[in-house]
Design an enzyme around this catalytic site. Sequence first.
Site, PDB file in Angstrom:
ATOM      1  N   LYS A 195      58.090  47.654  49.242  1.00  0.00           N
ATOM      2  CA  LYS A 195      57.010  47.955  50.177  1.00  0.00           C
ATOM      3  C   LYS A 195      57.595  48.174  51.561  1.00  0.00           C
ATOM      4  CE  LYS A 195      53.148  45.751  52.635  1.00  0.00           C
ATOM      5  NZ  LYS A 195      52.375  44.495  52.830  1.00  0.00           N
ATOM      6  N   ASP A 206      51.749  47.498  60.340  1.00  0.00           N
ATOM      7  CA  ASP A 206      50.448  47.303  59.708  1.00  0.00           C
ATOM      8  C   ASP A 206      49.420  46.843  60.728  1.00  0.00           C
ATOM      9  OD1 ASP A 206      48.351  46.947  57.975  1.00  0.00           O
ATOM     10  OD2 ASP A 206      49.116  45.081  57.112  1.00  0.00           O
ATOM     11  N   LYS A 219      43.380  44.276  62.256  1.00  0.00           N
ATOM     12  CA  LYS A 219      43.771  42.888  62.497  1.00  0.00           C
ATOM     13  C   LYS A 219      43.396  42.471  63.916  1.00  0.00           C
ATOM     14  CE  LYS A 219      47.842  43.152  59.445  1.00  0.00           C
ATOM     15  NZ  LYS A 219      47.457  42.147  58.445  1.00  0.00           N
ATOM     16  N   ASP A 222      56.447  44.144  58.039  1.00  0.00           N
ATOM     17  CA  ASP A 222      55.790  44.467  56.773  1.00  0.00           C
ATOM     18  C   ASP A 222      56.608  45.431  55.911  1.00  0.00           C
ATOM     19  OD1 ASP A 222      53.684  43.629  55.251  1.00  0.00           O
ATOM     20  OD2 ASP A 222      52.276  45.143  55.959  1.00  0.00           O
ATOM     21  N   ASP A 258      43.210  46.713  54.959  1.00  0.00           N
ATOM     22  CA  ASP A 258      44.326  45.816  55.258  1.00  0.00           C
ATOM     23  C   ASP A 258      44.974  45.269  53.990  1.00  0.00           C
ATOM     24  OD1 ASP A 258      46.105  44.541  56.915  1.00  0.00           O
ATOM     25  OD2 ASP A 258      44.829  42.797  57.277  1.00  0.00           O
ATOM     26  N   GLU A 282      46.830  47.123  51.928  1.00  0.00           N
ATOM     27  CA  GLU A 282      47.442  48.439  51.738  1.00  0.00           C
ATOM     28  C   GLU A 282      48.757  48.406  50.971  1.00  0.00           C
ATOM     29  OE1 GLU A 282      50.094  46.701  54.317  1.00  0.00           O
ATOM     30  OE2 GLU A 282      47.917  46.641  54.480  1.00  0.00           O
ATOM     31  N   ARG A 284      49.695  46.883  48.292  1.00  0.00           N
ATOM     32  CA  ARG A 284      49.540  47.039  46.837  1.00  0.00           C
ATOM     33  C   ARG A 284      49.287  48.490  46.455  1.00  0.00           C
ATOM     34  NH1 ARG A 284      44.657  42.884  47.016  1.00  0.00           N
ATOM     35  NH2 ARG A 284      46.151  42.088  48.537  1.00  0.00           N
TER      36      ARG A 284
END
Length: 519
Positions: free
Chosen positions: A259, A264, A271, A282, A341, A343, A345
């Site tokens: 990933k 993010d 957020k 991230d 949020d 994202e 996956r």
Amino acid sequence: MSKLSYRRELVPSDPAQAPVLIVGQTGHLKELPFERVRCKLEPRVSAEIFEQAKSVLHPAPTDSCSLYLDLAKLAVLPTKASRHNSESRGHALTKLVQTHTSGVSESIVVVCDKENLFASGCAVARAFPLYSRKTSKAENGVTSAESVAVDVEFLLTGDDCVTKEDVLVLESAAKGIRLAAKIVDAPCSEMNVSGFLKEIDVVAKELKLTPKVIRGEELKQQGFGGIYGVGKASNDPPALAVLSYEPEGATETVAWVGKGIVYDTGGLSIKGKTAMPGMKRDCGGAAAILGAFYAAVKCGFKQNLHAVFCLAENSVGPNATRPDDIHRLYSGQTVEINNTDAEGRLVLSDGVCYADRNLKASIILDMATLTGAQGIATGKYHGAILTNSEQWEQKALIVGRKTADLLSPVPYCPELHFCEFKSAVADMKNSVMDRGNAQVSCAGLFIGAHLGFDYEGAWMHVDMASPVHNGERATGYGVALLLGLFGEHSGADLLKHVAEAAASGGTVKEPQHKKARVN
């Protein structure tokens, strides 16, 4: 910036010119005769002072003693390591090195057994991050980045010795760990998707490989709805990048999928002001896979190895994915977005499906800073592992302890947990109904669903959202873990030994009080 050099034996030096830190477990230090470290301490430290210093060390959990001003120090690791910790005391070793090194050219002498050589070498590497935008004043008044040389030397217990191959393995692993940490530490203003692709290019050139890159609208055209949907709002387009190493004689294909959310914001499910800082991290899973891929190839990986990087910036803008949108992912399955949020996956689902469908991988491991729930479930030091294979789970847990990239299992039970993603209008939603129901497992199962729960190969999902950093610094978590976990395919004996120990259920602990010797 520190340049690390690993050495087979101690190089004579004067502490007044090159400070030295000697560190090890209590038993190893007590049995360490002055003769073995004389070349690092004289003429500043006598045998009497050295013996007195050893006698006053009482770890609680660690301790240290000055041998000569702040230029020669003796430090001791915790006495105990519980069954869910690493025998190397890797985390304590990193902290001691960070605390007691001086920031100038110096030596670190690690006293350990051969069993913990790899973990100890990696632990030292974690103490020396590469990324910094701090400046220092040079003599002429011009600001410049500092560069110092750090020698990492080992005294092994018993009759073991450090080989030339061991040094090459440690240097490759250290470079991979520090590369991963550098990528994670860098802000998105530098380490955006284009910046990450440049890092991939650098590794590819050194390994004489050519990366495959699918980017921007081409992702949409080829059906990568997860990566494209997450990254389409950014001015810097999303990308799927692949590095492939396919040596002659390979009979198995392994794929590592990372990933790489370079930042993010949460997207339109944005957020808060306290949750967003730190989201440069991230991309930690993809960073670890790049570092591990580099080191694995350098150490002579013998099977087909693919590194798949799912890169995107989860931004806010006119083109951002909205809650209620429905995306078709590379698997062909549709996903109703109920949380932008969630994202990571989405991009990983495209990645693992690509690894299966296009790369024909029989072993797929994805690594990600996927959920905040991971830190609640398994803590700051242990990543969470979810897998369809009990054999690989047990192996991974042992390798985690052997490398100090610790792991703890979470339940793999799709028949009980996957119903959390039920949607009335699509094949699934991307976020659970009940956030109190095995959230770490559910997030991983979303990825597994796009690979297929009937996938006949081995699939592992590692969530390392918390271990990816310690305070404000990245740790390079995951590099050592991957090298050890797939060590059976390595040409390096040190990595093979880690994998063999895991395959046999671990090894019997060696006596704690062996005499140390210079090799």
